[in-house]
Design a protein around this motif. Structure first.
Motif, short mmCIF file in Angstrom:
data_model
loop_
_atom_site.label_atom_id
_atom_site.label_comp_id
_atom_site.label_asym_id
_atom_site.label_seq_id
_atom_site.Cartn_x
_atom_site.Cartn_y
_atom_site.Cartn_z
N LEU A 455 0.84 -1.21 0.00
CA LEU A 455 0.00 0.00 0.00
C LEU A 455 0.88 1.26 0.00
CD1 LEU A 455 -2.72 -1.16 2.57
CD2 LEU A 455 -3.05 -0.74 0.12
N LEU A 470 -4.01 4.90 7.90
CA LEU A 470 -4.71 4.28 9.02
C LEU A 470 -3.83 3.13 9.53
CD1 LEU A 470 -8.29 3.99 7.45
CD2 LEU A 470 -7.40 5.79 8.96
N ASN A 472 -4.37 0.15 9.61
CA ASN A 472 -4.38 -1.04 8.75
C ASN A 472 -3.68 -0.81 7.42
OD1 ASN A 472 -6.16 0.43 7.22
ND2 ASN A 472 -7.93 -0.90 7.55
N THR A 474 -4.26 1.61 5.06
CA THR A 474 -4.94 2.40 4.03
C THR A 474 -4.43 3.84 4.07
OG1 THR A 474 -6.93 1.05 4.03
CG2 THR A 474 -7.18 3.33 3.33
N TYR A 528 -12.86 6.93 10.69
CA TYR A 528 -12.36 5.57 10.98
C TYR A 528 -11.74 5.46 12.37
CZ TYR A 528 -12.64 5.70 5.91
OH TYR A 528 -13.07 5.86 4.64
C1 LIG Z 1 -8.82 -0.20 6.72
O1 LIG Z 1 -9.92 0.21 7.51
C2 LIG Z 1 -10.84 1.05 6.82
C3 LIG Z 1 -11.91 1.47 7.82
O2 LIG Z 1 -12.19 0.50 8.77
C4 LIG Z 1 -11.46 0.31 5.63
O3 LIG Z 1 -12.31 1.18 4.93
C5 LIG Z 1 -10.30 -0.12 4.71
O4 LIG Z 1 -10.82 -0.88 3.63
C6 LIG Z 1 -9.30 -0.95 5.47
N1 LIG Z 1 -8.17 -1.22 4.61
C7 LIG Z 1 -7.62 -2.43 4.49
C8 LIG Z 1 -6.45 -2.52 3.59
O5 LIG Z 1 -8.05 -3.40 5.07
#
Ligand SMILES: *[C@@H]1O[C@H](CO)[C@@H](O)[C@H](O)[C@H]1NC(C)=O
Ligand SMILES: *[C@@H]1O[C@H](CO)[C@@H](O)[C@H](O)[C@H]1NC(C)=O
Ligand SMILES: *[C@@H]1O[C@H](CO)[C@@H](O)[C@H](O)[C@H]1NC(C)=O
Ligand SMILES: *[C@@H]1O[C@H](CO)[C@@H](O)[C@H](O)[C@H]1NC(C)=O
Length: 531
Positions: A455, A470, A472, A474, A528
């Protein structure tokens, strides 16, 4: 109340304006005169001749003094006169000497980016100084212990870890940087002498002051006993590998670090070590010119240097030994074996861990390090735990060494206090090399880490990308450093005209823009990050 109308300027302002106008006229005359002289010089020497002349004309007065001509005289005659610094250090029969060995493994050429295409398009002579540098200039050197007094703290009441400058930086935002067009180091002065001498063991042309900030050498006390200190130090220096008629080639290791154990009166050195850290995949920045213009004809690359290290072979020892009756005795016993000295153990009364000392030196060089920059994967783990955004900087060369890509960024925005405060409060910061993330991405052992790297790399553009994401992975916002510098750069003419406009609003545009960038990221992430 009536609106203030245009009237005569108050006397003080009128005087200031007249002064500024006069200064501008003088400056205009000087600039025009300098341009005329420059043109004459170009006419007599040609482009490349003038370039070489300028590399020697360190004070830029278009005349060469004997001092400025010295390196060329030495090269042509092969005779180097004793330097002044050597004369100052009169031999001291009662002093001790320290033997130091240099260990050096040349740069691994395959680690240079430009090796990928077989150094295509790079003239053979440009790299000749680099390829030719396969061994230390002096594998062994004997120095006077007394010369190491340059490493002693400036006063006695410093706490452990309090940094001081052995060689202070002379660069700031107004001086900019030092010229690329130089071949021969200026004669070292004062405390620079010993550092110049040590680095000369690797290569004959060390510059103890780097062209770019942060330059200089910084030190702190790591341990202290009644009679001894352990001093940790960090030096930013670089080497010029080429000589005329080739163009300059700058070789800038990320840093030189090390320690010295010496007596508080500097009569005895117990231990000394200096080295370029080699535990990152890239640790040297290289810049070279391929034409007679320092602004346009510049190549850059990075690479890996496995070993560059100085080490004392043992404690310093007296040059002359006296027996109980004060008679001079031979330093070898009758069988020809060198006399063995016995040194008392040092009991440290106070000490801090090496890591802490190294961190204090790092922050002294790079105030942006007042907040921590975590390794990539650790940053995401922390961000998840604390529900914060990751502020990540992805670069081609390293951010915390002398490599060029991060230079401008860290010297401006990342050190400014509003940015430090916001980053500290609301973000987890990290920086990584593109090369490291590419390795992480292709390593499929941990899919989550591999995805995080992917990413990141998707958003990357050369040379530096600032990324907010974020926990995670993103990405919510990102900005390229070149674009950022373009929109925020203040050209010198603008700075001057802003003086004329008597602007009182001196907010630094890059700080404001970076704050805006961070706040936009927080805004976009808000949905988020709600608990
Ligand atoms: C990360 O979290 C956001 C919000 O919860 C979500 O929209 C997004 O798809 C997630 N990204 C990944 C790569 O999982
Ligand atoms: C290569 O190194 C040798 C000795 O170290 C030196 O005499 C020679 O001038 C160098 N050549 C170049 C092209 O730098
Ligand atoms: C490199 O080594 C130093 C200490 O020698 C350590 O503090 C640092 O974390 C290491 N860096 C990496 C990337 O392993
Ligand atoms: C960062 O925040 C912590 C906790 O609020 C504080 O103790 C520390 O001094 C801050 N550091 C900087 C550089 O602002």
């Amino acid at each position: 109340m009536a609106a203030p109308g245009p009237g005569p300027a108050p006397p003080r302002l009128a005087l200031a304006l007249a002064l500024l106008a006069a200064l501008a006229a003088v400056k205009y005359y000087r600039d025009a005169e300098a341009a005329r002289q420059q043109e004459l010089a170009l006419k007599s020497l040609g482009n490349e001749g003038l370039f070489l002349f300028s590399s020697l004309d360190t004070n830029k007065d278009l005349y060469l003094s004997p001092e400025e001509f010295k390196p060329i005289a030495e090269k042509l005659t092969g005779v180097a006169p004793d330097s002044e610094s050597e004369e100052e250090e009169a031999p001291d029969p009662d002093g001790e000497t320290l033997s130091i060995v240099a260990k050096f493994q040349p740069l691994v050429m395959e680690t240079m980016t430009k090796s990928k295409d077989g150094f295509l398009g790079i003239s053979h002579v440009a790299l000749s100084g680099l390829r030719n540098w396969t061994a230390p200039a002096a594998p062994m050197s004997v120095l006077l212990a007394r010369q190491f007094k340059a490493f002693l703290p400036p006063k006695n009441n410093l706490d452990l870890g309090d940094p001081w400058w052995i060689i202070p930086s002379e660069l700031n935002i107004f001086t900019g940087y030092l010229s690329n067009n130089r071949f021969y180091p200026p004669p070292p002065k004062g405390k620079e002498v010993i550092i110049h001498k040590l680095l000369s063991m690797f290569h004959p042309r060390p510059f103890v002051k780097t062209r770019f900030a942060p330059q200089g050498a910084v030190a702190c006390i790591q341990a202290s006993s009644s009679f001894y200190y352990t001093i940790a130090f960090r030096i930013h220096a670089e080497f010029q590998l080429n000589e005329p008629p080739n163009f300059p080639f700058w070789f800038s290791p990320g840093q030189f670090t090390g320690y010295i154990v010496l007596s508080k009166d500097s009569s005895h050195v117990r231990d000394f070590r200096l080295f370029v850290p080699n535990n990152r995949s890239l640790n040297v920045d290289m810049e070279w010119l391929y034409g007679a213009s320092e602004s346009s004809n510049m190549e850059v690359d990075i690479g890996y240097l496995p070993q560059m290290e100085l080490e004392s072979t043992g404690p310093s020892i007296p040059t002359v030994i006296h027996d109980e009756n004060g008679n001079i005795i031979d330093s070898r016993d009758p069988s020809g074996e060198p006399i063995q000295f016995v040194f008392e153990d040092i009991t440290w009364q106070q000490e801090i861990p090496w890591e802490e000392a190294a961190h204090r030196l790092e922050v002294a060089m790079y105030p942006f390090k007042k907040i921590s920059y975590l390794p990539f994967t650790e940053a995401f783990e922390r961000a998840q735990a604390e529900k914060k955004l990751v502020h990540s900087i992805l670069l081609w060369g390293a951010l915390d060494d002398q490599s060029c890509s991060g230079r401008t960024l860290r010297e401006t925005v990342l050190e400014s206090s509003p940015i430090l405060t916001l980053l500290n409060e609301s973000f987890i910061s990290s920086w990584s090399l593109v090369k490291e993330l590419e390795e992480l991405q292709s390593n499929k052992e941990n899919e989550f880490y591999s995805k995080l790297a992917e990413l990141h790399l998707e958003k990357y553009n050369f040379p530096v990308e600032m990324i907010l994401c974020l926990p995670n992975g993103t990405v919510v916002h990102h900005i390229n450093a070149n674009y950022f510098l373009d929109i925020t750069s203040m050209k010198p003419e603008d700075v001057e005209s802003s003086i004329f406009s008597f602007s009182t609003n001196f907010e630094d545009p890059s700080t404001a823009t970076y704050l805006q960038f961070l706040k936009e990221g927080l805004h976009r992430a808000k949905p988020y990050l709600q608990p």
